[in-house]
Design an enzyme around this catalytic site. Structure first.
Site, mmCIF file in Angstrom:
data_model
loop_
_atom_site.group_PDB
_atom_site.id
_atom_site.type_symbol
_atom_site.label_atom_id
_atom_site.label_comp_id
_atom_site.label_asym_id
_atom_site.label_seq_id
_atom_site.Cartn_x
_atom_site.Cartn_y
_atom_site.Cartn_z
ATOM 1 N N THR A 285 3.139 -0.781 8.649
ATOM 2 C CA THR A 285 3.697 -1.618 9.716
ATOM 3 C C THR A 285 3.994 -3.044 9.269
ATOM 4 O O THR A 285 4.670 -3.782 9.987
ATOM 5 C CB THR A 285 2.690 -1.718 10.877
ATOM 6 O OG1 THR A 285 1.473 -2.267 10.347
ATOM 7 C CG2 THR A 285 2.412 -0.358 11.500
ATOM 8 N N CYS B 241 3.339 -2.741 3.959
ATOM 9 C CA CYS B 241 2.451 -1.620 4.273
ATOM 10 C C CYS B 241 3.172 -0.782 5.324
ATOM 11 O O CYS B 241 4.393 -0.932 5.493
ATOM 12 C CB CYS B 241 1.056 -2.099 4.711
ATOM 13 S SG CYS B 241 0.972 -2.963 6.279
ATOM 14 N N HIS C 37 8.560 -30.283 12.189
ATOM 15 C CA HIS C 37 8.219 -28.994 11.575
ATOM 16 C C HIS C 37 7.183 -29.175 10.462
ATOM 17 O O HIS C 37 6.247 -28.383 10.337
ATOM 18 C CB HIS C 37 9.478 -28.322 11.026
ATOM 19 C CG HIS C 37 10.435 -27.934 12.109
ATOM 20 N ND1 HIS C 37 10.071 -27.139 13.169
ATOM 21 C CD2 HIS C 37 11.735 -28.259 12.312
ATOM 22 C CE1 HIS C 37 11.093 -26.968 13.975
ATOM 23 N NE2 HIS C 37 12.125 -27.638 13.482
ATOM 24 N N ASP D 38 0.858 -1.189 0.000
ATOM 25 C CA ASP D 38 0.000 0.000 0.000
ATOM 26 C C ASP D 38 0.900 1.248 0.000
ATOM 27 O O ASP D 38 2.131 1.139 -0.143
ATOM 28 C CB ASP D 38 -1.020 -0.034 1.158
ATOM 29 C CG ASP D 38 -0.410 0.269 2.519
ATOM 30 O OD1 ASP D 38 0.822 0.477 2.615
ATOM 31 O OD2 ASP D 38 -1.182 0.305 3.499
ATOM 32 N N HIS E 244 11.169 -23.222 9.689
ATOM 33 C CA HIS E 244 10.165 -23.890 10.530
ATOM 34 C C HIS E 244 8.746 -23.756 9.988
ATOM 35 O O HIS E 244 7.956 -24.681 10.113
ATOM 36 C CB HIS E 244 10.190 -23.310 11.944
ATOM 37 C CG HIS E 244 11.408 -23.698 12.731
ATOM 38 N ND1 HIS E 244 11.554 -23.397 14.062
ATOM 39 C CD2 HIS E 244 12.535 -24.366 12.364
ATOM 40 C CE1 HIS E 244 12.725 -23.862 14.501
ATOM 41 N NE2 HIS E 244 13.346 -24.438 13.482
HETATM 42 C C1 RB5 Z 1 -1.963 3.008 6.267
HETATM 43 O O1 RB5 Z 1 -2.010 4.279 6.807
HETATM 44 C C2 RB5 Z 1 -1.550 2.001 7.334
HETATM 45 O O2 RB5 Z 1 -2.582 1.787 8.226
HETATM 46 C C3 RB5 Z 1 -1.129 0.694 6.686
HETATM 47 O O3 RB5 Z 1 -0.084 0.925 5.800
HETATM 48 C C4 RB5 Z 1 -0.640 -0.386 7.614
HETATM 49 O O4 RB5 Z 1 0.306 0.100 8.506
HETATM 50 C C5 RB5 Z 1 -1.674 -1.167 8.302
HETATM 51 O O5 RB5 Z 1 -1.425 -2.184 8.961
#
Ligand code: RB5
Length: 150
Positions: free
Chosen positions: A71, A69, A138, A12, A102
Site C-alpha cells: 500500500t 510496499c 513553507h 518489500d 511545500h
Molecule cells: C505485506 O503483505 C503488506 O502488508 C505490506 O506490503 C504493506 O502493504 C504494508 O503497509
C-alpha cells in the site's frame, strides 16, 4: 532538480513490481538508482526495507529516496520514524508536486497493490520536476515539522 540524480530505493515483496518499473523508468532518464530490493516475492518486513534505504540516504550522497510496499503505508510510516526523513505518500501528481514544493519531502512512497488515478511514473516525474518552495511560510512549517523529532 538537476538532470542526473542519485536515488536510493527499497521495497518489500508487495512493492517489487512497482519498484522495478520505477527503477527502469528513472534509469531510462539517465538517473542513477541504487536499489536495495527485495527483488523477489518472498515475504519480508517493510520496516527493515525502510531502514535500509533511509540509512543509506542519510549517508549523504543521494537526491531523494523511493520506498514501495503493498500500500505504501507501512513503509512510509516506518521511514517517518527515522530522524531526518520526510516521506510522502502521494495520491496523485498534484500531491507529488506539493510533497516537494511545500513539504520538502526527501522520500516518496508508493503502493504496488494500489490503483492510482495517475501512474506512479508520472507522479515521480512531477516530484522531480518540482522545486522546493523558498517561501518562508513553507520553510517555517518544514522546520516546525522537523522540530517534532526532538
Ligand atoms: C505485506 O503483505 C503488506 O502488508 C505490506 O506490503 C504493506 O502493504 C504494508 O503497509
Amino acid at each position: 532538480m538537476s538532470a542526473n540524480l542519485r536515488i536510493v530505493m527499497a521495497n518489500d515483496h508487495g512493492g517489487v513490481e512497482i519498484a522495478r518499473e520505477l527503477k527502469a523508468y528513472l534509469e531510462g532518464k539517465g538517473h542513477e538508482v541504487v536499489w536495495l530490493g527485495t527483488e523477489t516475492e518472498d515475504s519480508c518486513d517493510y520496516p527493515d526495507q525502510a531502514k535500509l534505504a533511509c540509512r543509506e540516504y542519510l549517508k549523504g550522497s543521494y537526491d531523494f529516496g523511493i520506498l514501495c510496499c503493498g500500500t505504501g503505508i507501512g513503509i512510509s510510516i516506518s521511514a517517518n520514524k527515522i530522524k531526518g526523513i520526510r516521506c510522502a505518500l502521494p495520491q496523485n501528481c498534484y500531491a507529488a508536486e506539493k510533497a516537494k514544493e511545500h513539504n520538502n519531502a526527501n522520500f516518496i512512497a508508493f503502493g504496488g497493490r494500489i490503483d492510482y488515478p495517475e501512474s506512479p511514473v508520472s507522479m515521480i516525474q512531477r516530484f522531480i520536476d518540482t522545486e522546493v518552495s523558498k517561501e518562508s511560510r513553507h520553510q517555517n512549517r518544514v522546520a516546525k515539522m522537523m522540530a517534532l523529532e526532538k
